[in-house]
Motif scaffolding. Sequence first.
Motif, PDB file in Angstrom:
ATOM      1  N   PHE A  59      -1.210   4.918  -0.077  1.00  0.00           N
ATOM      2  CA  PHE A  59      -0.935   3.505   0.199  1.00  0.00           C
ATOM      3  C   PHE A  59      -0.186   3.337   1.514  1.00  0.00           C
ATOM      4  O   PHE A  59      -0.303   2.312   2.187  1.00  0.00           O
ATOM      5  CB  PHE A  59      -0.131   2.888  -0.952  1.00  0.00           C
ATOM      6  CG  PHE A  59       1.330   3.259  -0.951  1.00  0.00           C
ATOM      7  CD1 PHE A  59       2.280   2.421  -0.389  1.00  0.00           C
ATOM      8  CD2 PHE A  59       1.762   4.461  -1.506  1.00  0.00           C
ATOM      9  CE1 PHE A  59       3.627   2.767  -0.382  1.00  0.00           C
ATOM     10  CE2 PHE A  59       3.089   4.816  -1.512  1.00  0.00           C
ATOM     11  CZ  PHE A  59       4.033   3.977  -0.948  1.00  0.00           C
ATOM     12  N   ASN A  60       0.594   4.356   1.900  1.00  0.00           N
ATOM     13  CA  ASN A  60       1.395   4.282   3.123  1.00  0.00           C
ATOM     14  C   ASN A  60       0.819   5.161   4.233  1.00  0.00           C
ATOM     15  O   ASN A  60       1.554   5.667   5.069  1.00  0.00           O
ATOM     16  CB  ASN A  60       2.843   4.663   2.833  1.00  0.00           C
ATOM     17  CG  ASN A  60       2.959   6.055   2.215  1.00  0.00           C
ATOM     18  OD1 ASN A  60       1.958   6.684   1.878  1.00  0.00           O
ATOM     19  ND2 ASN A  60       4.186   6.533   2.051  1.00  0.00           N
ATOM     20  N   ASP A  61      -0.496   5.334   4.220  1.00  0.00           N
ATOM     21  CA  ASP A  61      -1.160   6.118   5.260  1.00  0.00           C
ATOM     22  C   ASP A  61      -0.943   5.429   6.614  1.00  0.00           C
ATOM     23  O   ASP A  61      -1.422   4.309   6.837  1.00  0.00           O
ATOM     24  CB  ASP A  61      -2.653   6.223   4.950  1.00  0.00           C
ATOM     25  CG  ASP A  61      -3.388   7.143   5.912  1.00  0.00           C
ATOM     26  OD1 ASP A  61      -3.541   6.755   7.080  1.00  0.00           O
ATOM     27  OD2 ASP A  61      -3.804   8.238   5.501  1.00  0.00           O
ATOM     28  N   PRO A 219      -8.319  -1.230  -0.260  1.00  0.00           N
ATOM     29  CA  PRO A 219      -7.435  -1.355  -1.427  1.00  0.00           C
ATOM     30  C   PRO A 219      -6.252  -2.278  -1.133  1.00  0.00           C
ATOM     31  O   PRO A 219      -5.706  -2.270  -0.026  1.00  0.00           O
ATOM     32  CB  PRO A 219      -6.971   0.083  -1.676  1.00  0.00           C
ATOM     33  CG  PRO A 219      -8.098   0.926  -1.167  1.00  0.00           C
ATOM     34  CD  PRO A 219      -8.605   0.194   0.049  1.00  0.00           C
ATOM     35  N   LEU A 220      -5.877  -3.067  -2.113  1.00  0.00           N
ATOM     36  CA  LEU A 220      -4.813  -4.045  -1.936  1.00  0.00           C
ATOM     37  C   LEU A 220      -3.520  -3.403  -1.456  1.00  0.00           C
ATOM     38  O   LEU A 220      -2.831  -3.935  -0.582  1.00  0.00           O
ATOM     39  CB  LEU A 220      -4.561  -4.789  -3.258  1.00  0.00           C
ATOM     40  CG  LEU A 220      -3.446  -5.830  -3.262  1.00  0.00           C
ATOM     41  CD1 LEU A 220      -3.705  -6.907  -2.221  1.00  0.00           C
ATOM     42  CD2 LEU A 220      -3.303  -6.450  -4.648  1.00  0.00           C
ATOM     43  N   TYR A 225       0.759  -2.772   2.662  1.00  0.00           N
ATOM     44  CA  TYR A 225       1.574  -1.880   3.481  1.00  0.00           C
ATOM     45  C   TYR A 225       1.318  -2.126   4.966  1.00  0.00           C
ATOM     46  O   TYR A 225       2.251  -2.157   5.770  1.00  0.00           O
ATOM     47  CB  TYR A 225       1.277  -0.424   3.129  1.00  0.00           C
ATOM     48  CG  TYR A 225       2.151   0.569   3.872  1.00  0.00           C
ATOM     49  CD1 TYR A 225       3.422   0.869   3.413  1.00  0.00           C
ATOM     50  CD2 TYR A 225       1.701   1.178   5.050  1.00  0.00           C
ATOM     51  CE1 TYR A 225       4.232   1.769   4.099  1.00  0.00           C
ATOM     52  CE2 TYR A 225       2.505   2.077   5.737  1.00  0.00           C
ATOM     53  CZ  TYR A 225       3.775   2.364   5.259  1.00  0.00           C
ATOM     54  OH  TYR A 225       4.576   3.245   5.952  1.00  0.00           O
ATOM     55  N   ALA A 226       0.045  -2.321   5.338  1.00  0.00           N
ATOM     56  CA  ALA A 226      -0.294  -2.564   6.737  1.00  0.00           C
ATOM     57  C   ALA A 226       0.332  -3.859   7.245  1.00  0.00           C
ATOM     58  O   ALA A 226       0.638  -3.986   8.433  1.00  0.00           O
ATOM     59  CB  ALA A 226      -1.809  -2.616   6.913  1.00  0.00           C
ATOM     60  N   THR A 251      -6.383  -1.185  -8.353  1.00  0.00           N
ATOM     61  CA  THR A 251      -5.187  -1.392  -7.545  1.00  0.00           C
ATOM     62  C   THR A 251      -4.041  -0.579  -8.140  1.00  0.00           C
ATOM     63  O   THR A 251      -3.764  -0.657  -9.326  1.00  0.00           O
ATOM     64  CB  THR A 251      -4.781  -2.878  -7.515  1.00  0.00           C
ATOM     65  OG1 THR A 251      -5.804  -3.626  -6.855  1.00  0.00           O
ATOM     66  CG2 THR A 251      -3.463  -3.070  -6.771  1.00  0.00           C
ATOM     67  N   ARG A 252      -3.406   0.206  -7.307  1.00  0.00           N
ATOM     68  CA  ARG A 252      -2.295   1.039  -7.793  1.00  0.00           C
ATOM     69  C   ARG A 252      -1.031   0.188  -7.840  1.00  0.00           C
ATOM     70  O   ARG A 252      -0.249   0.149  -6.897  1.00  0.00           O
ATOM     71  CB  ARG A 252      -2.123   2.246  -6.884  1.00  0.00           C
ATOM     72  CG  ARG A 252      -3.294   3.215  -6.906  1.00  0.00           C
ATOM     73  CD  ARG A 252      -2.991   4.447  -6.095  1.00  0.00           C
ATOM     74  NE  ARG A 252      -1.758   5.098  -6.554  1.00  0.00           N
ATOM     75  CZ  ARG A 252      -1.094   6.015  -5.860  1.00  0.00           C
ATOM     76  NH1 ARG A 252      -1.521   6.367  -4.668  1.00  0.00           N
ATOM     77  NH2 ARG A 252       0.001   6.550  -6.342  1.00  0.00           N
ATOM     78  N   MET A 253      -0.865  -0.496  -8.950  1.00  0.00           N
ATOM     79  CA  MET A 253       0.278  -1.389  -9.101  1.00  0.00           C
ATOM     80  C   MET A 253       1.594  -0.633  -8.994  1.00  0.00           C
ATOM     81  O   MET A 253       2.619  -1.197  -8.608  1.00  0.00           O
ATOM     82  CB  MET A 253       0.193  -2.113 -10.446  1.00  0.00           C
ATOM     83  CG  MET A 253      -1.088  -2.902 -10.658  1.00  0.00           C
ATOM     84  SD  MET A 253      -1.278  -4.294  -9.526  1.00  0.00           S
ATOM     85  CE  MET A 253      -0.048  -5.414 -10.185  1.00  0.00           C
ATOM     86  N   ASP A 254       1.568   0.658  -9.324  1.00  0.00           N
ATOM     87  CA  ASP A 254       2.806   1.432  -9.319  1.00  0.00           C
ATOM     88  C   ASP A 254       3.335   1.694  -7.914  1.00  0.00           C
ATOM     89  O   ASP A 254       4.522   2.006  -7.754  1.00  0.00           O
ATOM     90  CB  ASP A 254       2.601   2.762 -10.047  1.00  0.00           C
ATOM     91  CG  ASP A 254       1.510   3.614  -9.415  1.00  0.00           C
ATOM     92  OD1 ASP A 254       0.442   3.057  -9.089  1.00  0.00           O
ATOM     93  OD2 ASP A 254       1.714   4.822  -9.241  1.00  0.00           O
ATOM     94  N   VAL A 255       2.469   1.579  -6.887  1.00  0.00           N
ATOM     95  CA  VAL A 255       2.938   1.828  -5.527  1.00  0.00           C
ATOM     96  C   VAL A 255       3.140   0.531  -4.745  1.00  0.00           C
ATOM     97  O   VAL A 255       3.622   0.563  -3.608  1.00  0.00           O
ATOM     98  CB  VAL A 255       1.972   2.751  -4.753  1.00  0.00           C
ATOM     99  CG1 VAL A 255       1.826   4.079  -5.457  1.00  0.00           C
ATOM    100  CG2 VAL A 255       0.613   2.091  -4.529  1.00  0.00           C
TER     101      VAL A 255
END
Length: 310
Positions: A59-61, A219-220, A225-226, A251-255
């Motif tokens: 997610f933080n790529d 992905p959301l 993050y962007a 969607t990875r709600m955990d991140v």
Amino acid sequence: MSVDKTRANRWVSLALLTVLGVLGLVFLLQAAAMVFGPSKSACTKQVCLAKFLEGPPAFNDVGMSTYLRNNHFLPPTASGYQLSGINGRTANFDAILQYIKEYFNNKRGGVFVDVGAGDGEYRSVTLELEKTLGWTGLLVEPNEHLYKKILKKGRKAQLTKACISPYSYPTVLKLAYPVIKEGASEEEEVKTLSQTKLHRLWDQQIETGLVAFEAQCVPLENLIYAAGITKSFDLLVLDMSGTDLDILLNTRMDVLPAFEMILIHANGANVGNDIGGYFLECNMVIKKVFGNSAETASYVLVKFDARKDL
């Protein structure tokens, strides 16, 4: 005997020439690759496949977020609002807006993520929060026509026309919207364009009465993050456009950064049970439902609080 030696020398020379020829060809191919770039087949078999095997992007790529900001994002508009006045406000819309304001105690400077932002004005809760309380955030609208309309509104939030991927990785998907009737008013046009449907990659044909287009979907969590939203935010708005509940399933709600409230517009689909079950696993519960039917309902979900919700 001398004849055999001569023949052997010829075979050795031929072998050496063949090796030198192969090496020369390899050298030329490498030089061409450096000048003209890798071929599509090389990317597919080497780079792209290797990247695919690594799994979904983080997610933080940093590389992806930089690319998205440079190619798919626009910053908030510095100029004044240029609104059409066609806002489609109803008693139901006003009730939703009032509930959100009261829940946040008229908080100023809040942050939102608005997925399916439409034209940025018509029945836009985030516009009202932006205008009256100075909120800002991210507007997501993949429909090219609606995206162009938002550009003219002077919204004070970041804007992207990337769509939300229903998968855990970026992809280009086929979307479609209903054909606009000839002579339709501005309000009718916006309402029609807002009914964007997500079509699977394996759908070979678009239904009659729909106009197809392709959109880059991400992905959301990568879009958020962007946008630089890395700390907690206040409101996530999801216009489901009838059948797009799938965008939530991967969607990875955990991140995602922690957020306080979700507003979901059913927009033609009975998604109440699916929404309740999915978000209960995310420790969120349906707090309020607005609307006269399941297909037109708007659902407000908030973090589960045992002291209030049991």
